[in-house]
Design an enzyme around this catalytic site. Structure first.
Site, mmCIF file in Angstrom:
data_model
loop_
_atom_site.group_PDB
_atom_site.id
_atom_site.type_symbol
_atom_site.label_atom_id
_atom_site.label_comp_id
_atom_site.label_asym_id
_atom_site.label_seq_id
_atom_site.Cartn_x
_atom_site.Cartn_y
_atom_site.Cartn_z
ATOM 1 N N ASP A 323 -0.067 22.113 -7.536
ATOM 2 C CA ASP A 323 0.774 21.595 -8.618
ATOM 3 C C ASP A 323 2.233 21.581 -8.146
ATOM 4 O OD1 ASP A 323 1.678 20.696 -11.064
ATOM 5 O OD2 ASP A 323 0.727 22.265 -12.248
ATOM 6 N N GLU A 512 5.187 21.597 -21.225
ATOM 7 C CA GLU A 512 5.008 22.805 -20.413
ATOM 8 C C GLU A 512 5.714 24.017 -21.045
ATOM 9 O OE1 GLU A 512 4.947 22.188 -16.173
ATOM 10 O OE2 GLU A 512 4.785 20.034 -16.423
#
Ligand code: BGC
Length: 625
Positions: A323, A512
């Site tokens: 990621d 997020e």
């Protein structure tokens, strides 16, 4: 003594010189030669199998070309576009919100085609993977249809529909020249304080597995004649995301996102692995590793999970991508971090910034024997397999047909709504003469879409082309006999009460860890709007536009009906269709709705932390009579 110092100095100088030499010098200077390329190499022969083509291509590659394939770079980090060819980069991505100046399908296509042209000019002409977070449609492109965020699709729980949405998203991605999507999300959220709850389908592993597999089938949709996949899917985030403990984030800006996953090994195996197993069965050729930590180790460095479990036990033969900056987050040395991640099983590194150092560091590690040729070859092989499966080396890629997917998105909205409470007020009676509408999300397509739309953290307002607000939908459905009044704050001049008040409230977009909230509740403005409408309408319907269940017990008590709309996307009309009973209601909660903070986290089997009953369990949802 002086002599000892002198000899020590010479040794140090020699070592530094050697390291610098090994750091900078290309392999060809050290005697490595690239295998000459014939005029018609076998890897371009479409009649051969993917593995035969991969083997052939690999046989011509220098170590630098191989390492370049492991690099995934954000397009804005390219010092020069020419570096795509110089470094034989494996992939580029548009980080969420990173888009061409002309943010249209054509603008994207021209941008990505120009990168592919440079890739084609490299010695071996290896095409790029081009990735994007089209996590609810290709929502970064202006005017594109935006589907409900995954949590809404989880409420709908209709694999056939999710498969169609995957296919529609693939069409939009292909039209824009990209070939790789960072979805579906298979996290299992157990704490509504987490800012990524809405990115997941459900906290139920079975629902996540079914819908994730359906989405992959739709997105990749293997063409039977050519055996090619449409767009590469990326089930994420491997593994245990959604089960991090509050307050454990390793990122100083966040509280739970990027935190420590609590369950033991058996639970990880029994609960968190099955959705990934289903994704692999559905043909996934790429898996993204999460930014979490399990035990005392970041998942990204966990060989047992990435190599033994994912590639070994589950038989995954695609590639593992890390990621965003995930390999380096909190690491003192990028050199060591690269070695640890690649040896643990990461095949492609989403750097996403400094590819110059990455190539040199991995090459140095290889020269020092810290990363084996076998490991590098394995990683490249996995990446190339996906590129061949996509048909990127083949010229006759079929044209994509344009299709209007607004009707599909509207259907997805219908199916995603969950009716939590209804004291005989919904569906709205045709005889309603006067409706008042209020709330921060009533007239705001940006808020309806949520984050990962145009910008990473989303946008505000109705300035985008296409799409309808919920208010526009209500006005449209109400017909000419009904007076519809709107005021965001719910303050109306006339003292006469309306038959019905609809307050569309919710959360402002977030993505997020920026959405981690100690207590997810409605804002003051929305709470006041509900109180105001309670005074000026006979019946009150609350429509919640939010990425997660909120703590709003008193507002629920105050209302005659409550509808959870999640983040429905660009088609606000779909919400109005349901309110007016034009479409039935069939959504059910994809995760439990807590009554109080002390219940968090709620395990995937429904057990709350304090042992009390939740307000609404997973699977709850009323229907119209
Ligand atoms: C997110 C991923 C996303 C990636 C690329 C990361 O910050 O965690 O889910 O795919 O960025 O944009």
């Amino acid at each position: 003594m002086k002599r000892v110092f002198l000899s020590f100095g010479v040794v140090v100088l020699f070592c530094v010189g050697l390291i610098l030499f090994l750091w900078y010098v290309p392999s060809t200077w050290l005697g490595a030669t690239a295998k000459p390329l014939p005029a018609d190499p076998a890897y371009l022969d479409q009649t051969l199998s993917i593995d035969e083509r991969v083997d052939d291509l690999l046989s011509y590659m220098t170590i630098e070309e191989k390492i370049g394939q492991l690099a995934l770079v954000e397009r804005n980090s390219l010092s020069s576009s020419q570096d795509i060819s110089t470094y034989t980069l494996g992939g580029l991505l548009s980080g969420s919100g990173s888009k061409p100046v002309e943010n249209t399908t054509t603008g994207w296509r021209e941008m990505i085609d120009s990168y592919q042209t440079i890739a084609a000019e490299s010695r071996l002409g290896i095409p790029l993977l081009y990735g994007t977070d089209a996590v609810h449609g290709h929502a970064h492109v202006e005017g594109e249809v935006v589907f409900p965020h995954q949590i809404g699709l989880g409420a709908g729980n209709n694999p056939t529909l999710v498969r169609e949405i995957g296919a529609a998203t693939a069409r939009a991605i292909k039209q824009s020249g990209a070939n790789w999507n960072y979805g579906p999300n298979l996290d299992l959220p157990q704490d509504v304080r987490w800012g990524r709850v809405y990115e997941a389908f459900s906290d139920d592993p079975a629902r996540a597995a079914d819908l994730g597999a359906a989405y992959i089938e739709g997105l990749q949709k293997t063409d039977e004649a050519s055996n090619r996949i449409d767009v590469l899917a990326t089930p994420k985030h491997f593994i245990g995301l959604g089960a991090m403990a509050w307050g454990t984030s390793k990122n100083k800006n966040f509280t739970i996102d990027q935190g420590v996953t609590m369950p033991d090994e058996k639970t990880l195996q029994d609960v968190y692995l099955p959705p990934f197993a289903a994704a692999i069965d559905a043909g996934a050729l790429c898996v993204m590793v999460g930014l979490n930590t399990w035990g005392d180790q970041r998942t990204i460095f966990n060989k047992n999970l990435l190599t033994d479990t994912l590639k070994g036990e589950l038989g995954f033969n695609g590639f593992v991508v890390s990621d965003w900056n995930g390999v380096y987050e909190g690491q003192p040395s990028t050199f060591v971090a690269n070695i640890k991640a690649i040896n643990a099983g990461v095949d492609m590194v989403m750097l996403p910034f400094d590819y110059h150092s990455f190539v040199r560091e991995v090459r140095l590690a290889h020269r020092l024997g810290l990363i084996s040729t076998k490991r590098i070859d394995d990683a490249v092989r996995r990446i190339l397999r996906a590129k061949f499966a996509l048909g990127l080396f083949d010229q006759d890629v079929t044209a994509v047909s344009a299709q209007d997917d607004r009707a599909l998105a509207r259907q997805a909205v219908h199916e995603s709504l969950v009716l939590l409470k209804n004291d005989d007020v919904l569906p709205l009676a045709k005889s309603s003469k006067h409706i008042r509408v209020a709330g921060s999300a009533a007239d705001n397509v940006g808020q309806q879409m949520g984050a990962w739309s145009i910008e990473w953290q989303g946008v505000d307002g109705n300035w985008l082309p296409g799409g309808t607000s919920i208010l526009a939908g209500i006005k449209d459905k109400a017909g000419t006999q009904t007076r519809v009044e709107y005021d965001k704050t719910g303050v109306f001049t006339s003292t006469e009460k309306a038959d019905v008040g609809i307050v569309v409230v919710g959360e402002k977009p977030y993505a997020e860890g920026w959405g981690d909230r100690g207590v997810p509740i409605l804002g003051d403005e929305d709470r006041q709007a509900i109180a105001n409408i309670r005074q000026s309408a006979e019946k009150v319907i609350i429509v919640v536009v939010a990425g997660r269940p909120l703590f709003m017990n008193s507002e629920i008590d105050m209302a005659d009906a409550v509808v959870m709309a999640w983040l429905p996307g660009s088609e606000g009309q779909g919400v109005a269709d349901v309110l007016f009973g034009i479409s039935p209601l069939r959504g059910t909660l994809p995760l439990p709705w807590p009554r109080q903070l002390e219940q968090l986290p709620i395990k995937t089997d429904g057990t709350t932390a304090d042992g009390t009953e939740v307000l609404y369990p997973r699977g709850f949802g009323l229907t119209y009579k």
